[in-house]
Write a protein that holds these residues in place. Structure first.
Motif, mmCIF file in Angstrom:
data_model
loop_
_atom_site.group_PDB
_atom_site.id
_atom_site.type_symbol
_atom_site.label_atom_id
_atom_site.label_comp_id
_atom_site.label_asym_id
_atom_site.label_seq_id
_atom_site.Cartn_x
_atom_site.Cartn_y
_atom_site.Cartn_z
ATOM 1 N N GLU A 46 0.808 -1.092 0.061
ATOM 2 C CA GLU A 46 0.057 -0.068 0.289
ATOM 3 C C GLU A 46 0.873 1.339 -0.026
ATOM 4 N N LEU A 48 1.838 5.028 0.772
ATOM 5 C CA LEU A 48 1.535 5.807 2.031
ATOM 6 C C LEU A 48 1.993 7.322 1.736
ATOM 7 N N ALA A 61 -1.537 9.235 0.821
ATOM 8 C CA ALA A 61 -2.610 8.490 0.660
ATOM 9 C C ALA A 61 -3.637 8.781 1.734
ATOM 10 N N ASP A 62 -4.947 8.790 1.300
ATOM 11 C CA ASP A 62 -6.063 9.163 2.228
ATOM 12 C C ASP A 62 -6.039 8.816 3.656
ATOM 13 N N SER A 63 -5.556 7.263 3.574
ATOM 14 C CA SER A 63 -5.342 6.784 4.858
ATOM 15 C C SER A 63 -4.540 7.278 5.788
ATOM 16 N N VAL A 64 -3.790 8.080 5.427
ATOM 17 C CA VAL A 64 -2.581 8.693 6.348
ATOM 18 C C VAL A 64 -2.460 10.161 6.428
ATOM 19 N N LYS A 65 -3.272 10.766 5.801
ATOM 20 C CA LYS A 65 -3.063 12.198 5.411
ATOM 21 C C LYS A 65 -3.494 12.640 6.869
ATOM 22 N N LYS A 87 -2.822 3.530 14.660
ATOM 23 C CA LYS A 87 -3.787 2.895 14.884
ATOM 24 C C LYS A 87 -3.382 1.413 14.692
ATOM 25 N N GLU A 89 -4.696 -0.835 12.742
ATOM 26 C CA GLU A 89 -4.579 -1.174 11.233
ATOM 27 C C GLU A 89 -3.326 -0.467 10.661
ATOM 28 N N ASP A 90 -2.485 0.192 11.359
ATOM 29 C CA ASP A 90 -1.331 0.618 10.805
ATOM 30 C C ASP A 90 -0.162 -0.639 10.761
#
Length: 125
Positions: A46, A48, A61-65, A87, A89-90
């Motif tokens: 993925e 980042l 990435a939106d997931s970490v912005k 989190k 999930e990280d």
């Protein structure tokens, strides 16, 4: 050619922070755009974050912005990833990667020709 070595991974509680570092050797570090990726068990690698050759541009990435920050020091041949508000999930193996361009392909793992060996990040709940 460039060689990459990541460091800074470890075990952290949810909500905590870690700072990953990637040290480069070989050809001039400033000739490469850099990226950070991660791969959790059973999942695809993925994207980042990416940073341009001079560090003037970044992409996330939106997931970490808003939680992760990429930075580089061309004098020290390093690229860092500051990770906050972690989190569970990280949790993954985190990789740095290098490519000679900073463009619309930054988010594609196949666009990077050089990779480090990875460093494990585990976030406990």
């Amino acid at each position: 050619q460039v060689q990459l070595v990541e460091s800074g991974g470890g075990l952290v509680q949810a909500g905590g922070s870690l700072r990953l570092s990637c040290a480069a050797s070989g050809r001039s570090f400033s000739m490469y755009a850099m990226g950070w990726f991660r791969q959790a068990p059973g999942k695809e690698r993925e994207f980042l974050a990416a940073i341009s050759l001079t560090g003037s541009s970044t992409d996330y990435a939106d997931s970490v912005k808003g939680r992760f920050t990429i930075s580089r020091d061309n004098a020290k041949n390093t690229v860092d990833l500051q990770m906050n508000s972690l989190k569970p999930e990280d949790t993954a193996v985190y990789y740095c990667a290098a490519r000679p361009f900073y463009d619309s392909s930054n988010r594609l793992s196949r666009a990077y020709g050089y990779w480090g060996q990875g460093t494990q990040v585990t976030v406990s709940s």
